[in-house]
Design an enzyme around this catalytic site. Structure first.
Site, PDB file in Angstrom:
ATOM      1  N   GLU A  41       4.381   8.446  -8.116  1.00 11.90           N
ATOM      2  CA  GLU A  41       3.883   7.259  -8.807  1.00 11.90           C
ATOM      3  C   GLU A  41       2.780   6.681  -7.933  1.00 11.90           C
ATOM      4  O   GLU A  41       3.039   6.181  -6.839  1.00 11.90           O
ATOM      5  CB  GLU A  41       5.008   6.232  -8.992  1.00 11.90           C
ATOM      6  CG  GLU A  41       4.547   4.910  -9.577  1.00 11.90           C
ATOM      7  CD  GLU A  41       5.605   3.828  -9.495  1.00 11.90           C
ATOM      8  OE1 GLU A  41       5.228   2.644  -9.360  1.00 11.90           O
ATOM      9  OE2 GLU A  41       6.807   4.154  -9.551  1.00 11.90           O
ATOM     10  N   ARG A  45      -2.658  -0.470  -6.644  1.00 10.01           N
ATOM     11  CA  ARG A  45      -2.862  -1.496  -5.626  1.00 10.01           C
ATOM     12  C   ARG A  45      -4.164  -1.302  -4.852  1.00 10.01           C
ATOM     13  O   ARG A  45      -4.524  -2.145  -4.025  1.00 10.01           O
ATOM     14  CB  ARG A  45      -1.673  -1.512  -4.662  1.00 10.01           C
ATOM     15  CG  ARG A  45      -0.359  -1.914  -5.332  1.00 10.01           C
ATOM     16  CD  ARG A  45       0.783  -1.897  -4.363  1.00 10.01           C
ATOM     17  NE  ARG A  45       2.060  -2.171  -5.020  1.00 10.01           N
ATOM     18  CZ  ARG A  45       3.233  -2.162  -4.408  1.00 10.01           C
ATOM     19  NH1 ARG A  45       3.296  -1.893  -3.111  1.00 10.01           N
ATOM     20  NH2 ARG A  45       4.337  -2.419  -5.080  1.00 10.01           N
ATOM     21  N   THR A  69       2.329  -0.073 -10.878  1.00  7.00           N
ATOM     22  CA  THR A  69       1.736  -1.407 -10.797  1.00  7.00           C
ATOM     23  C   THR A  69       0.652  -1.571 -11.870  1.00  7.00           C
ATOM     24  O   THR A  69      -0.414  -2.125 -11.621  1.00  7.00           O
ATOM     25  CB  THR A  69       1.154  -1.688  -9.390  1.00  7.00           C
ATOM     26  OG1 THR A  69       2.000  -1.117  -8.380  1.00  7.00           O
ATOM     27  CG2 THR A  69       1.052  -3.190  -9.136  1.00  7.00           C
ATOM     28  N   LYS A 129      12.650   0.224 -15.644  1.00  3.33           N
ATOM     29  CA  LYS A 129      12.556   0.149 -14.191  1.00  3.33           C
ATOM     30  C   LYS A 129      13.324  -1.097 -13.736  1.00  3.33           C
ATOM     31  O   LYS A 129      13.096  -2.194 -14.255  1.00  3.33           O
ATOM     32  CB  LYS A 129      11.094   0.046 -13.772  1.00  3.33           C
ATOM     33  CG  LYS A 129      10.866  -0.243 -12.289  1.00  3.33           C
ATOM     34  CD  LYS A 129       9.385  -0.405 -11.998  1.00  3.33           C
ATOM     35  CE  LYS A 129       9.137  -0.777 -10.544  1.00  3.33           C
ATOM     36  NZ  LYS A 129       7.697  -0.923 -10.253  1.00  3.33           N
TER      37      LYS A 129
END
Length: 322
Positions: A41, A45, A69, A129
């Site tokens: 993953e 960021r 994210t 998640k």
């Protein structure tokens, strides 16, 4: 579950990666695959996310690569165009979830409470998640939330490490865990991909925890088996536990009452996760006797034999007591 989530579940651990330089993506992908975790993953960021996803898929086409994210629908488009096969978000943004669902894009949004779970169910999601996992109550919280929501499974991340991952994965409603402990940023930035591969191998080894459960001895007759069992009890104090086909000496030795599999006998290897171990070992070239598989009442695999012997011994995996 859809095909991508099934593949992720088979792998068990999803390395969560922050890349500052896309040039690190390809060697990192190779280190992950060699170590036994062909999945990642890549988080949004940093500005290197998109190019990193492209590089990973180019270097290791069979690797499952997702984007993490993800906060906007634009990022969804950018990630999917780059080759991302699944989307992960820290929270449940209805706009992002609806956008992915309408386009058939696999998404696991962050859920930390029952209200989030109900929103995930509303959009027809199969997996949520659970984030931040440890800070939100850990495996106890997952079990508490899972009870009233029977059709949802979990992908916990946040605070997962080598010490607690087995506890999470042992719960049948957890399909996989995300973590960073095997891909520390300092090693990535320093280009120490060999060290990362070692950490990945340790993570995989810790997850499966393969150990010799018992050794099987083939005897010609029940009388001979009783004699052998008596010897182990008299010499080592191994208490006998007899069943129709064999006699166990404690839990260490199984004495067969008639010739069984293996020229010299059999060796049972215990593991935390038999089905996941089968998938993992098949990648290494191990072949299994599918007809030998034994299943529990809940449908999970309890044991299965290798197709080929090792050193004259038949080998089988067996699930550890939970």
């Amino acid at each position: 579950m859809n095909e991508i989530l099934k593949k992720i579940s088979d792998i068990g651990i999803v390395p969560v990666i922050k890349l500052n330089d896309a040039r690190d993506a390809a060697p990192l992908a190779k280190a992950l695959c060699r170590g036994g975790l062909p999945c990642a993953e890549v988080t949004f960021r940093t500005d290197a996310c998109i190019e990193s996803i492209k590089a990973m898929k180019k270097e290791c086409p069979d690797m499952i690569v997702g984007a993490g994210t993800v906060l906007t629908t634009r990022q969804v488009d950018e990630a999917v165009e780059a080759g991302a096969e699944f989307i992960v978000s820290p929270g449940l943004n209805p706009d992002v979830v609806k956008y992915c669902v309408n386009r058939g894009i696999t998404i696991t949004p962050g859920c930390a409470n029952p209200s989030d779970i109900e929103q995930a169910i509303k959009y027809g999601l199969e997996v949520a998640k659970f984030f931040p996992a440890e800070a939100s109550g850990g495996i106890k919280m997952i079990k508490s939330m899972a009870a009233p929501y029977g059709n949802i499974k979990f992908f916990p991340t946040g605070g997962i490490n080598a010490d607690n991952i087995t506890e999470y994965l042992s719960y049948d409603r957890v399909i996989c865990c995300g973590g960073t402990w095997m891909v520390p940023s300092d090693l990535i930035n320093e280009g120490k991909f060999d060290e990362i591969e070692i950490l990945v191998r340790k993570a995989v080894k810790n997850m499966f925890d393969f150990k010799i459960a018992h050794v099987g001895i083939n005897c010609s007759t029940a009388e001979e088996a009783h004699s052998v069992a008596d010897s182990f009890e008299n010499i080592f104090g191994f208490t006998q536990n007899e069943n129709p086909s064999s006699i166990f000496g404690s839990t260490s030795v199984e004495i067969m009452k008639m010739p069984f599999l293996g020229e010299k006998g059999h060796i049972a290897i215990s593991t935390n996760f038999v089905e996941r171990a089968v998938k993992h070992l098949k990648v290494k070239g191990v072949k299994f006797n599918e007809e030998s598989a034994v299943f529990r009442a809940d449908g999970s695999m309890q044991a299965i034999y290798f197709q080929n012997e090792i050193g004259g011994f038949a080998i089988h995996l067996v699930r550890k007591p939970q």
